[in-house]
Design a protein around this motif. Structure first.
Motif, PDB file in Angstrom:
ATOM      1  N   TYR A 198       0.836  -1.199   0.000  1.00 19.01           N
ATOM      2  CA  TYR A 198       0.000   0.000   0.000  1.00 19.01           C
ATOM      3  C   TYR A 198       0.874   1.254   0.000  1.00 19.01           C
ATOM      4  CZ  TYR A 198      -3.505  -3.381   1.477  1.00 19.01           C
ATOM      5  OH  TYR A 198      -4.337  -4.481   1.549  1.00 19.01           O
ATOM      6  N   SER A 199       0.326   2.318  -0.545  1.00 20.06           N
ATOM      7  CA  SER A 199       0.972   3.623  -0.478  1.00 20.06           C
ATOM      8  C   SER A 199       0.452   4.365   0.748  1.00 20.06           C
ATOM      9  CB  SER A 199       0.670   4.440  -1.741  1.00 20.06           C
ATOM     10  OG  SER A 199       1.211   3.824  -2.889  1.00 20.06           O
ATOM     11  N   PHE A 200       1.354   4.925   1.534  1.00 23.52           N
ATOM     12  CA  PHE A 200       0.931   5.726   2.682  1.00 23.52           C
ATOM     13  C   PHE A 200       2.043   6.679   3.075  1.00 23.52           C
ATOM     14  CE2 PHE A 200       2.577   1.667   4.121  1.00 23.52           C
ATOM     15  CZ  PHE A 200       3.379   1.936   5.214  1.00 23.52           C
ATOM     16  N   ALA A 201       1.643   7.931   3.249  1.00 18.23           N
ATOM     17  CA  ALA A 201       2.589   8.967   3.640  1.00 18.23           C
ATOM     18  C   ALA A 201       2.773   9.026   5.140  1.00 18.23           C
ATOM     19  CB  ALA A 201       2.111  10.316   3.123  1.00 18.23           C
ATOM     20  N   ARG A 202       1.733   8.619   5.884  1.00 19.34           N
ATOM     21  CA  ARG A 202       1.752   8.796   7.328  1.00 19.34           C
ATOM     22  C   ARG A 202       1.265   7.522   8.023  1.00 19.34           C
ATOM     23  NH1 ARG A 202      -2.363  10.925   4.763  1.00 19.34           N
ATOM     24  NH2 ARG A 202      -1.057  12.626   4.039  1.00 19.34           N
ATOM     25  N   ILE A 203       1.644   7.399   9.283  1.00 19.75           N
ATOM     26  CA  ILE A 203       1.255   6.220  10.049  1.00 19.75           C
ATOM     27  C   ILE A 203       0.930   6.642  11.477  1.00 19.75           C
ATOM     28  CG2 ILE A 203       3.664   5.644  10.605  1.00 19.75           C
ATOM     29  CD1 ILE A 203       2.880   2.692  10.354  1.00 19.75           C
ATOM     30  N   PHE A 204      -0.163   6.087  11.996  1.00 19.78           N
ATOM     31  CA  PHE A 204      -0.617   6.376  13.357  1.00 19.78           C
ATOM     32  C   PHE A 204      -0.552   5.090  14.176  1.00 19.78           C
ATOM     33  CE2 PHE A 204      -2.094   9.815  10.865  1.00 19.78           C
ATOM     34  CZ  PHE A 204      -2.235  10.901  11.705  1.00 19.78           C
ATOM     35  N   PHE A 205      -0.398   5.265  15.488  1.00 20.01           N
ATOM     36  CA  PHE A 205      -0.142   4.128  16.371  1.00 20.01           C
ATOM     37  C   PHE A 205      -1.128   4.111  17.537  1.00 20.01           C
ATOM     38  CE2 PHE A 205       3.788   5.671  14.492  1.00 20.01           C
ATOM     39  CZ  PHE A 205       4.336   4.528  13.940  1.00 20.01           C
ATOM     40  N   ALA A 206      -1.355   2.923  18.078  1.00 14.15           N
ATOM     41  CA  ALA A 206      -2.088   2.810  19.331  1.00 14.15           C
ATOM     42  C   ALA A 206      -1.187   3.142  20.519  1.00 14.15           C
ATOM     43  CB  ALA A 206      -2.649   1.397  19.487  1.00 14.15           C
ATOM     44  N   GLY A 232       2.111   5.503  20.570  1.00  8.52           N
ATOM     45  CA  GLY A 232       3.220   6.274  20.051  1.00  8.52           C
ATOM     46  C   GLY A 232       2.828   7.458  19.194  1.00  8.52           C
ATOM     47  N   ILE A 233       3.812   8.319  18.966  1.00  6.46           N
ATOM     48  CA  ILE A 233       3.643   9.551  18.209  1.00  6.46           C
ATOM     49  C   ILE A 233       3.517   9.239  16.723  1.00  6.46           C
ATOM     50  CG2 ILE A 233       4.698  11.770  17.638  1.00  6.46           C
ATOM     51  CD1 ILE A 233       3.849  11.492  20.547  1.00  6.46           C
ATOM     52  N   PRO A 234       2.564   9.845  16.022  1.00  8.66           N
ATOM     53  CA  PRO A 234       2.430   9.582  14.584  1.00  8.66           C
ATOM     54  C   PRO A 234       3.680   9.975  13.801  1.00  8.66           C
ATOM     55  CG  PRO A 234       0.515  10.775  15.439  1.00  8.66           C
ATOM     56  CD  PRO A 234       1.539  10.781  16.529  1.00  8.66           C
ATOM     57  N   ILE A 235       3.884   9.274  12.707  1.00  9.44           N
ATOM     58  CA  ILE A 235       4.898   9.655  11.712  1.00  9.44           C
ATOM     59  C   ILE A 235       4.124  10.258  10.544  1.00  9.44           C
ATOM     60  CG2 ILE A 235       6.641   8.811  10.092  1.00  9.44           C
ATOM     61  CD1 ILE A 235       7.259   6.590  12.137  1.00  9.44           C
ATOM     62  N   LEU A 236       4.417  11.501  10.196  1.00  6.60           N
ATOM     63  CA  LEU A 236       3.560  12.244   9.283  1.00  6.60           C
ATOM     64  C   LEU A 236       4.117  12.408   7.879  1.00  6.60           C
ATOM     65  CD1 LEU A 236       2.269  14.983  11.730  1.00  6.60           C
ATOM     66  CD2 LEU A 236       1.236  12.782  11.140  1.00  6.60           C
ATOM     67  N   SER A 237       5.320  11.938   7.631  1.00  5.16           N
ATOM     68  CA  SER A 237       5.857  11.984   6.270  1.00  5.16           C
ATOM     69  C   SER A 237       6.847  10.843   6.086  1.00  5.16           C
ATOM     70  CB  SER A 237       6.546  13.329   5.993  1.00  5.16           C
ATOM     71  OG  SER A 237       7.667  13.504   6.829  1.00  5.16           O
ATOM     72  N   GLY A 238       6.911  10.329   4.854  1.00  3.11           N
ATOM     73  CA  GLY A 238       7.857   9.263   4.535  1.00  3.11           C
ATOM     74  C   GLY A 238       7.627   7.980   5.303  1.00  3.11           C
ATOM     75  N   ALA A 239       6.396   7.723   5.742  1.00  2.00           N
ATOM     76  CA  ALA A 239       6.134   6.591   6.638  1.00  2.00           C
ATOM     77  C   ALA A 239       6.389   5.249   5.960  1.00  2.00           C
ATOM     78  CB  ALA A 239       4.703   6.659   7.166  1.00  2.00           C
ATOM     79  N   ARG A 240       5.962   5.113   4.706  1.00  4.54           N
ATOM     80  CA  ARG A 240       6.145   3.822   4.041  1.00  4.54           C
ATOM     81  C   ARG A 240       7.625   3.465   3.936  1.00  4.54           C
ATOM     82  NH1 ARG A 240       7.371   1.220  -0.405  1.00  4.54           N
ATOM     83  NH2 ARG A 240       6.163  -0.639  -1.011  1.00  4.54           N
ATOM     84  N   ALA A 241       8.446   4.444   3.581  1.00  6.35           N
ATOM     85  CA  ALA A 241       9.893   4.197   3.467  1.00  6.35           C
ATOM     86  C   ALA A 241      10.476   3.799   4.816  1.00  6.35           C
ATOM     87  CB  ALA A 241      10.591   5.441   2.931  1.00  6.35           C
ATOM     88  N   LYS A 242       9.989   4.397   5.885  1.00  2.00           N
ATOM     89  CA  LYS A 242      10.488   4.052   7.224  1.00  2.00           C
ATOM     90  C   LYS A 242      10.100   2.615   7.595  1.00  2.00           C
ATOM     91  CE  LYS A 242      10.769   8.694   9.258  1.00  2.00           C
ATOM     92  NZ  LYS A 242      10.611   9.473   8.021  1.00  2.00           N
ATOM     93  N   GLN A 295      12.348   0.279   5.610  1.00  6.12           N
ATOM     94  CA  GLN A 295      13.690   0.260   6.199  1.00  6.12           C
ATOM     95  C   GLN A 295      13.709  -0.573   7.479  1.00  6.12           C
ATOM     96  OE1 GLN A 295      15.181   4.115   7.321  1.00  6.12           O
ATOM     97  NE2 GLN A 295      17.296   3.413   7.465  1.00  6.12           N
ATOM     98  N   LEU A 296      12.705  -0.393   8.316  1.00  2.87           N
ATOM     99  CA  LEU A 296      12.621  -1.155   9.566  1.00  2.87           C
ATOM    100  C   LEU A 296      12.549  -2.649   9.301  1.00  2.87           C
ATOM    101  CD1 LEU A 296      12.212  -1.246  12.677  1.00  2.87           C
ATOM    102  CD2 LEU A 296       9.761  -1.037  12.232  1.00  2.87           C
ATOM    103  N   LEU A 297      11.707  -3.059   8.367  1.00  2.00           N
ATOM    104  CA  LEU A 297      11.563  -4.479   8.100  1.00  2.00           C
ATOM    105  C   LEU A 297      12.801  -5.068   7.450  1.00  2.00           C
ATOM    106  CD1 LEU A 297       7.860  -4.548   6.862  1.00  2.00           C
ATOM    107  CD2 LEU A 297       8.749  -5.128   9.126  1.00  2.00           C
ATOM    108  N   ALA A 298      13.496  -4.259   6.635  1.00  2.00           N
ATOM    109  CA  ALA A 298      14.728  -4.736   6.006  1.00  2.00           C
ATOM    110  C   ALA A 298      15.844  -4.910   7.011  1.00  2.00           C
ATOM    111  CB  ALA A 298      15.157  -3.757   4.917  1.00  2.00           C
ATOM    112  N   SER A 299      15.837  -4.075   8.063  1.00  5.02           N
ATOM    113  CA  SER A 299      16.921  -4.128   9.049  1.00  5.02           C
ATOM    114  C   SER A 299      16.654  -5.143  10.143  1.00  5.02           C
ATOM    115  CB  SER A 299      17.116  -2.746   9.685  1.00  5.02           C
ATOM    116  OG  SER A 299      15.960  -2.361  10.402  1.00  5.02           O
TER     117      SER A 299
END
Length: 205
Positions: free
Chosen positions: A176-184, A186-196, A199-203
């Protein structure tokens, strides 16, 4: 459970509220996600009267979405107060906490164009919710967190049913395409969320 005192606008059509819960020693976050069909309240925690009144002015609420078995929180109260259904993973439908909930499955689309994503191996009934509007938004349950001392990371293994399966399941987010991500949690990530996330899953192999 303590009352959240403030409804915080994050981006147009998306609001959060939060409170520290001593019982779990963590900040709890809830998200109101507006679609063309109305708003969904995701993992709602109780709101103080003024904040609840403010939420009612933000437009019609059409559903409550619970992302896993641990997040019944104030879902029943919100569903009753707003006269809307609760949605939860099909495996939770027969539990006492989610009696009467509408069962949802991986890949199912809800009104407003929201897509349900099952995250197997996380908490029981773990799901995420994707909205395609405005560059895309992902709302998570527990599988991904973003608070100190962990930072943006996977749910620690001791809280997972199957950590390796959860990591594999999380790769579905990258469909999916998504610019932002919200959490139950934690603080939301509001830009570049998919890339983050990528990166997390690759590492984390």
């Amino acid at each position: 459970m303590a009352l959240a005192q403030e409804l915080e606008p994050i981006v147009p059509g998306i609001f959060i509220w939060q409170v520290y819960e001593p019982a779990v020693k963590a900040e709890l976050f809830s998200t109101a996600l507006t679609t063309d069909s109305g708003a969904y309240l995701v993992d709602p925690i109780p709101l103080a009267a003024d904040a609840l009144a403010a939420l009612r002015t933000r437009g019609e609420t059409i559903g409550i979405f619970v992302t896993n078995a641990n997040h019944d929180r104030a879902a029943a109260e919100f569903a009753r107060d707003f006269s809307v259904p609760t949605y939860a993973h099909h495996s939770l439908r027969e539990t006492t906490e989610f009696a009467g909930a509408i069962a949802v499955n991986d890949g199912q689309t809800l009104a407003g164009g929201l897509t349900v994503i099952a995250i197997d191996g996380g908490a029981a009934g773990e799901m995420a919710l994707h909205c395609f509007q405005d560059g895309g938004t992902m709302v998570m349950g527990d599988a991904l967190i973003n608070f100190e001392p962990h930072g943006f990371s996977l749910l620690p293994p001791k809280y997972c049913l199957d950590p390796k399966l959860m990591r594999r399941s999380l790769k579905k987010l990258l469909d999916y395409s998504f610019a932002r991500i919200f959490f139950a949690h934690g603080i939301p990530i509001l830009s570049g969320a998919r890339a983050k996330v990528e990166q997390l899953l690759a590492s984390d192999q």
